[in-house]
Design a protein around this motif. Structure first.
Motif, mmCIF file in Angstrom:
data_model
loop_
_atom_site.group_PDB
_atom_site.id
_atom_site.type_symbol
_atom_site.label_atom_id
_atom_site.label_comp_id
_atom_site.label_asym_id
_atom_site.label_seq_id
_atom_site.Cartn_x
_atom_site.Cartn_y
_atom_site.Cartn_z
ATOM 1 N N HIS A 27 0.822 -1.204 0.000
ATOM 2 C CA HIS A 27 0.000 0.000 0.000
ATOM 3 C C HIS A 27 0.863 1.265 0.000
ATOM 4 O O HIS A 27 0.384 2.334 -0.350
ATOM 5 C CB HIS A 27 -0.952 -0.005 1.201
ATOM 6 N N THR A 46 -6.009 6.731 0.615
ATOM 7 C CA THR A 46 -5.645 5.328 0.861
ATOM 8 C C THR A 46 -4.206 5.276 1.346
ATOM 9 O O THR A 46 -3.452 6.249 1.224
ATOM 10 C CB THR A 46 -5.797 4.493 -0.426
ATOM 11 N N ALA A 50 -5.735 0.488 7.999
ATOM 12 C CA ALA A 50 -6.086 -0.912 7.689
ATOM 13 C C ALA A 50 -5.262 -1.462 6.535
ATOM 14 O O ALA A 50 -5.792 -1.979 5.548
ATOM 15 C CB ALA A 50 -7.584 -1.006 7.383
ATOM 16 N N ARG A 51 -3.944 -1.429 6.664
ATOM 17 C CA ARG A 51 -3.087 -1.806 5.544
ATOM 18 C C ARG A 51 -2.901 -3.318 5.392
ATOM 19 O O ARG A 51 -2.279 -3.766 4.421
ATOM 20 C CB ARG A 51 -1.732 -1.099 5.681
ATOM 21 N N ALA A 53 -5.520 -5.220 5.023
ATOM 22 C CA ALA A 53 -6.599 -5.572 4.100
ATOM 23 C C ALA A 53 -6.079 -5.527 2.672
ATOM 24 O O ALA A 53 -5.110 -4.816 2.357
ATOM 25 C CB ALA A 53 -7.768 -4.601 4.268
ATOM 26 N N CYS A 56 -8.079 -0.757 0.980
ATOM 27 C CA CYS A 56 -8.751 0.097 1.964
ATOM 28 C C CYS A 56 -8.767 1.520 1.432
ATOM 29 O O CYS A 56 -7.789 1.996 0.832
ATOM 30 C CB CYS A 56 -8.027 0.044 3.307
ATOM 31 N N SER A 57 -9.874 2.200 1.660
ATOM 32 C CA SER A 57 -9.970 3.611 1.284
ATOM 33 C C SER A 57 -10.808 4.341 2.316
ATOM 34 O O SER A 57 -11.646 3.737 2.998
ATOM 35 C CB SER A 57 -10.594 3.769 -0.110
ATOM 36 N N MET A 67 -14.694 4.638 6.142
ATOM 37 C CA MET A 67 -13.593 3.757 5.767
ATOM 38 C C MET A 67 -14.164 2.441 5.254
ATOM 39 O O MET A 67 -15.061 1.864 5.875
ATOM 40 C CB MET A 67 -12.682 3.478 6.962
ATOM 41 N N THR A 69 -13.037 -1.432 3.660
ATOM 42 C CA THR A 69 -11.982 -2.419 3.419
ATOM 43 C C THR A 69 -12.520 -3.532 2.531
ATOM 44 O O THR A 69 -13.715 -3.848 2.562
ATOM 45 C CB THR A 69 -11.466 -3.027 4.728
ATOM 46 N N ALA A 162 -11.683 0.824 -2.692
ATOM 47 C CA ALA A 162 -10.978 -0.263 -2.002
ATOM 48 C C ALA A 162 -10.728 -1.441 -2.938
ATOM 49 O O ALA A 162 -9.640 -2.038 -2.942
ATOM 50 C CB ALA A 162 -11.773 -0.698 -0.779
ATOM 51 N N SER A 166 -6.984 -2.614 -4.729
ATOM 52 C CA SER A 166 -6.502 -3.912 -4.253
ATOM 53 C C SER A 166 -6.075 -4.763 -5.445
ATOM 54 O O SER A 166 -6.239 -4.369 -6.602
ATOM 55 C CB SER A 166 -7.609 -4.626 -3.477
#
Length: 769
Positions: A27, A46, A50-51, A53, A56-57, A67, A69, A162, A166
């Protein structure tokens, strides 16, 4: 052996740690993108929270932040469908509140959370690759709510970002906006205050190239041309959000993972299934004498025979591949029949409605009832009136986060298993039932009078289902409301429009050819590309929901679907009007009543009783509901006229010995002493009056410690002057000492007169005096 097992566990732990480290590191630094929507900034970020996941945004509008995820497993799911779970959760801390349940924690899910989760799911699901059967979870967490901007649309954009940021295979991104209509002007992402005066609440999710992925709307009879313009405005603004997310993905250098397997039937198995079954399937679909049950039975017979032969031909094939091969052939034959021959499996042309019949007033004890039959879809609707106190009251957290207030109209949808000739568990509420009921409720709410004196509940029970039961609920609910005598402003009808499309071989995201189907069957919904549900009056649109199964729909097709649904809606309204064309002039005789009782503040304690005892006894004995309207008015709701009569007798009995006289301020009256106390004497001004205290300080100019010092006795008559009532507690203020001067006075005599009067719901007395 133990040493080897321990070594294996250690290797697994190190592998898991390195895997998480790689996800965490991928991330990189925090990145942000901002979009200007109608002069207000929507910010997407981002790389900070919650890195672990997959994606996440955080999306922020004003001071509201959400937020989202996204995590997807790398091992296939045993279920042979796309196992996507979307959970939207409201957090009390985001609104600066503490949950009010006994645990002071967020427990369970609210209706709004479920409906918003469905909204997000429908925006994401069409863009996953076909055959991607990997457990995927999208969690939406409200971090902060400012009470101005609603977080639901932010959650859709957050979920899109998110997934796009990803490595999960997904053909996005999408962008979503809410469109309001205030004083003829379209507003993008209106504030909560602006929404309170808006006649339109449209949420539209768009894909690249100005395509529509999802639409949901509630409207107050918005004209078709205005609604179409709102959709175009919404799609235009979604493109800005999509470009911002794409820019973030390019900066992050996102590389999508390659799934270990995409589940689909092998080409050679599909070709063999085609040779075995296509002609037989075609014969069933062109035999228009079939109904839902017989058609399903005929197809299942062909399915079993074909699958048996395919297992012999491909003994190594998985069971899913055998089933999928037949389903591909079935879908192809069904769709080609519509695309190439303009025919449907029940013999109708593309724009024809099924046969419709309507009945009202089926059961006399009900406040209102209707049976709506459209083809093999049958819905029974019943209307129930209750007191305003029975209105739906959302919890404090939902009110704080989403601004939802009490509502005195609700529609509850039930879909029992027998409606499709199945068995199943009864009780509870699933997401589908909640969503269908919410859509039908949106369709009817705009025509309900705002000042109706009762809470209205419509129950819609699907007795038979072969497609479009939610729109049948809107039609049946409209008929039942008119049968109940609810003065709705106009009848409401709804219809579902389907789509069969053929993608462009060179570019799958483009549609080469298509057919729109009016009033779709269940099988047309299952094998089609869209379930476009629209409801409204003869004037305009009240509700719309588009479930689109392909990655995007051009605006041209959306506009055609709205036009085709409008034509069908007017035709349905014409059929409904033959049964009942306007609300009944009055409610049924056995229906509920609302009357007001006026209780002066001085008599309120007597009416309510110690600790509310009289009111509780009245409600327990007669079944009525009592609520306070203002300082001197109580509203009595009775479920039946006989209950109201009992309540009136009860009130008269309670208050018969306490009828107020119309006393004149400053006048002198003759009072009778009923009791001697240390602090004064209890007196009555007339026989059936509750005694009041005449304090020692008001007996004489001289200071006395006991009334006997003045020779006063029980039964003695004295002259007192009336000075009105205490404004704080309503007690009568009397004085004897002011009459000890030689000034002449005129003594008043009293006639008995009632003070507690029964009236109608508009607050006017019923003539008793």
């Amino acid at each position: 052996m133990k040493r080897f097992l321990g070594l294996g566990a250690a290797v697994c732990r190190r592998t898991a740690r390195s895997c998480h480290r790689s996800v965490w590191a991928s991330h990189g630094a925090e990145r942000r993108a901002a979009v200007d929507l109608g002069g207000r900034k929507l910010e997407i970020s981002t790389g900070k929270l919650a890195r672990f996941a997959d994606g996440c945004s955080v999306v922020q509008l004003g001071e509201t932040s959400v937020m989202v995820t996204a995590v997807s497993k790398t091992k296939p799911s045993p279920s042979h469908f796309m196992p996507l779970v979307v959970d939207y959760r409201q957090k009390a801390a985001a609104a600066g509140r503490i949950p009010t349940n006994y645990l002071r924690r967020e427990i369970g899910t609210t209706d709004l959370e479920i409906l918003t989760s469905r909204l997000i799911d429908r925006s994401l699901r069409p863009l996953f690759p076909a055959g991607y059967f990997y457990d995927t979870q999208v969690l939406c967490n409200i971090l902060a709510a400012d009470g101005v901007n609603d977080p639901d649309v932010l959650a859709i954009n957050g979920a899109s970002a998110a997934l796009a940021l990803s490595d999960i295979p997904w053909n996005g991104p999408v962008g979503a906006v809410r469109i309001g209509l205030v004083d003829g002007e379209f507003i993008v992402n209106p504030t909560r205050k602006e929404m309170s005066s808006s006649t339109l609440n449209l949420v539209v999710a768009g894909a690249p190239s100005s395509q529509v992925v999802m639409m949901e709307a509630a409207a107050e009879n918005v004209l078709q041309q205005d609604f179409c313009h709102a959709v175009k405005v919404g799609v235009k603004h979604t493109q800005q959000i999509i470009h911002a997310i794409q820019q973030l993905a390019r900066e992050q250098k996102v590389v999508k993972r390659t799934p270990s397997k995409l589940f689909s039937a092998p080409v050679e198995m599909v070709e063999h299934a085609q040779q075995l079954a296509s002609e037989k399937i075609y014969a069933v679909f062109t035999d228009f004498s079939h109904d839902k049950v017989s058609r399903d039975e005929a197809i299942n017979k062909i399915r079993l025979d074909t699958e048996e032969k395919m297992k012999d031909k491909f003994p190594q094939a998985e069971h899913f591949e055998v089933i999928e091969a037949f389903d591909v052939v079935l879908k192809e034959v069904f769709r080609n029949l519509v695309l190439n021959e303009y025919r449907r499996c029940d013999g109708r042309d593309l724009t024809s409605l099924r046969d419709i019949s309507c009945e009202v007033d089926l059961f006399k004890p009900l406040h209102g009832s209707a049976l709506f039959q459209r083809g093999q879809t049958q819905v029974l609707c019943a209307v129930t009136f209750d007191s305003i106190e029975s209105s739906v009251k959302p919890d404090l957290i939902t009110t704080a986060l989403s601004g939802i207030k009490d509502k005195n109209f609700m529609l509850h949808y039930e879909f029992p298993p027998y409606a499709t000739n199945e068995t199943g568990k009864m009780g509870g509420l699933n997401r589908r039932e909640l969503g269908h009921g919410a859509l039908a409720e949106k369709a009817l709410r705009p025509v309900i009078p705002k000042d109706f004196p009762f809470t209205i509940r419509v129950t819609s029970e699907v007795l038979e289902s072969n497609g479009s039961s939610s729109m049948a609920s809107a039609c049946g609910g409209s008929l039942a409301l008119m049968d109940a005598g609810v003065p709705i402003s106009s009848a409401v009808a709804g219809v579902a429009v389907g789509l069969i499309s053929k993608p462009n071989p060179e570019k799958a995201s483009e549609i080469q050819d298509y057919r729109l189907l009016t009033d779709i069957l269940g099988i047309e919904d299952y094998n089609g590309d869209m379930d476009f549900k629209m409801a409204g009056t003869s004037k305009g649109i009240t509700a719309l929901q588009a479930d689109i199964k392909i990655p995007g729909l051009p605006l041209k097709i959306v506009m055609e679907a709205i036009q085709q649904a409008t034509v069908a809606k007017k035709e349905i309204l014409g059929i409904m009007n033959k049964t009942i064309s306007k609300p009944r002039a009055s409610r049924k005789e056995n229906g509920p009543l609302v009357e007001n009782v006026r209780v002066p503040m001085s008599r309120r304690a007597r009416f309510v009783g110690p600790g509310g005892y009289n009111l509780r006894r009245l409600q327990a004995q007669t079944g009525v509901t009592i609520s306070q309207v203002d300082e001197e008015t109580f509203s009595i709701f009775a479920p039946t006229p006989s209950a109201m009569n009992e309540a009136q007798e009860f009130v008269t009995e309670i208050c018969k010995d306490d009828q107020e006289q119309q006393l004149e301020f400053g006048a002198v009256y003759t009072a009778t002493i009923t009791e001697i106390r240390d602090v004064g004497v209890m007196v009555k001004l007339y026989p059936n009056m509750t005694p009041v205290l005449l304090h020692n300080s008001q007996l004489d100019h001289k200071r006395i410690k006991h009334p006997t010092a003045l020779g006063l006795e029980v039964g003695q008559q004295i002259q007192v002057k009336y000075f009105g009532r205490d404004p704080t507690d309503g007690r009568m203020r009397l004085s004897r000492k002011v009459l000890q001067s030689p000034a002449a006075t005129v003594v008043k005599t009293l006639n008995e007169r009632q003070s507690i009067t029964m009236g109608t719901s508009d607050g006017q007395p019923d003539g008793s005096s």
